[in-house]
Scaffold this motif. Structure first.
Motif, PDB file in Angstrom:
ATOM      1  N   ASP A  27       0.823  -1.212   0.000  1.00 23.18           N
ATOM      2  CA  ASP A  27       0.000   0.000   0.000  1.00 23.18           C
ATOM      3  C   ASP A  27       0.859   1.264   0.000  1.00 23.18           C
ATOM      4  O   ASP A  27       0.415   2.322  -0.448  1.00 23.18           O
ATOM      5  N   GLN A  28       2.082   1.142   0.497  1.00 17.77           N
ATOM      6  CA  GLN A  28       3.010   2.281   0.520  1.00 17.77           C
ATOM      7  C   GLN A  28       3.827   2.384  -0.774  1.00 17.77           C
ATOM      8  O   GLN A  28       4.644   3.282  -0.905  1.00 17.77           O
ATOM      9  N   GLY A  29       3.622   1.442  -1.693  1.00 15.92           N
ATOM     10  CA  GLY A  29       4.323   1.487  -2.966  1.00 15.92           C
ATOM     11  C   GLY A  29       5.413   0.452  -3.137  1.00 15.92           C
ATOM     12  O   GLY A  29       6.133   0.459  -4.131  1.00 15.92           O
ATOM     13  N   MET A  30       5.553  -0.454  -2.182  1.00 15.00           N
ATOM     14  CA  MET A  30       6.588  -1.485  -2.250  1.00 15.00           C
ATOM     15  C   MET A  30       6.134  -2.607  -3.175  1.00 15.00           C
ATOM     16  O   MET A  30       4.978  -3.010  -3.149  1.00 15.00           O
ATOM     17  N   ASP A  31       7.037  -3.122  -3.965  1.00 13.21           N
ATOM     18  CA  ASP A  31       6.796  -4.296  -4.800  1.00 13.21           C
ATOM     19  C   ASP A  31       6.985  -5.523  -3.908  1.00 13.21           C
ATOM     20  O   ASP A  31       8.094  -5.819  -3.479  1.00 13.21           O
ATOM     21  N   VAL A  32       5.890  -6.220  -3.621  1.00 15.65           N
ATOM     22  CA  VAL A  32       5.954  -7.357  -2.701  1.00 15.65           C
ATOM     23  C   VAL A  32       6.804  -8.486  -3.266  1.00 15.65           C
ATOM     24  O   VAL A  32       7.504  -9.170  -2.517  1.00 15.65           O
TER      25      VAL A  32
END
Length: 154
Positions: A27-32
């Motif tokens: 949700d913060q923009g991290m690529d899981v």
């Protein structure tokens, strides 16, 4: 210990708190996918460098942008409408399966890229997940700590 990245990710993601932590970071923009790959590399003791980090990002970013994110966006857009439309709900399930398969493909590419990387010479190797999360503004450090604890549940 799982050797291949996909099975490692399935195992890690199923641990208590990891799914929630990954989704908070996403949700913060991290690529899981990159985050889970970072956890796998950390667990394997692979030495991390900026160059390796950039190689992983260069591999992941186009696939995320052109394949995974459009599927995720479509699936998300259909969430509410599916409550009233059974046919759309069935299509949404198929889109979700495609999104998961796209992530699996990305993880396979990341694994192939990093397969020959050597282990760190000392135990003082860097923190892969934190280094990966540094690319986003003010990452959720609680979520990162949850992930770190799950990587090495000693």
């Amino acid at each position: 210990m799982q050797n291949d990245l996909w099975n490692y990710c399935l195992n890690l993601y199923a641990r208590p708190g990891v799914e929630h932590a990954c989704l908070r970071l996403q949700d913060q923009g991290m690529d899981v996918c990159l985050l889970l790959c970072a956890a796998w590399l950390q667990q394997r003791g692979i030495a991390c460098t900026e160059a390796r980090m950039e190689q992983l990002k260069d591999c992941a970013e186009p696939w995320q942008r052109e394949v995974v994110q459009p599927l995720r966006q479509l699936r998300t857009q259909w969430r509410e409408a599916c409550a009233q439309d059974e046919a759309l709900a069935a299509l949404r399930v198929q889109v979700k399966a495609l999104e998961l398969e796209a992530e699996r493909t990305l993880l396979s590419r990341l694994e192939a890229l990093s397969q020959q990387w050597q282990r760190a010479q000392s135990q003082d190797n860097c923190d892969w997940p934190a280094m990966m999360a540094a690319s986003i503004d003010r990452p959720d450090y609680g979520a990162l700590q949850t992930l770190r604890a799950a990587i090495d549940p000693a």
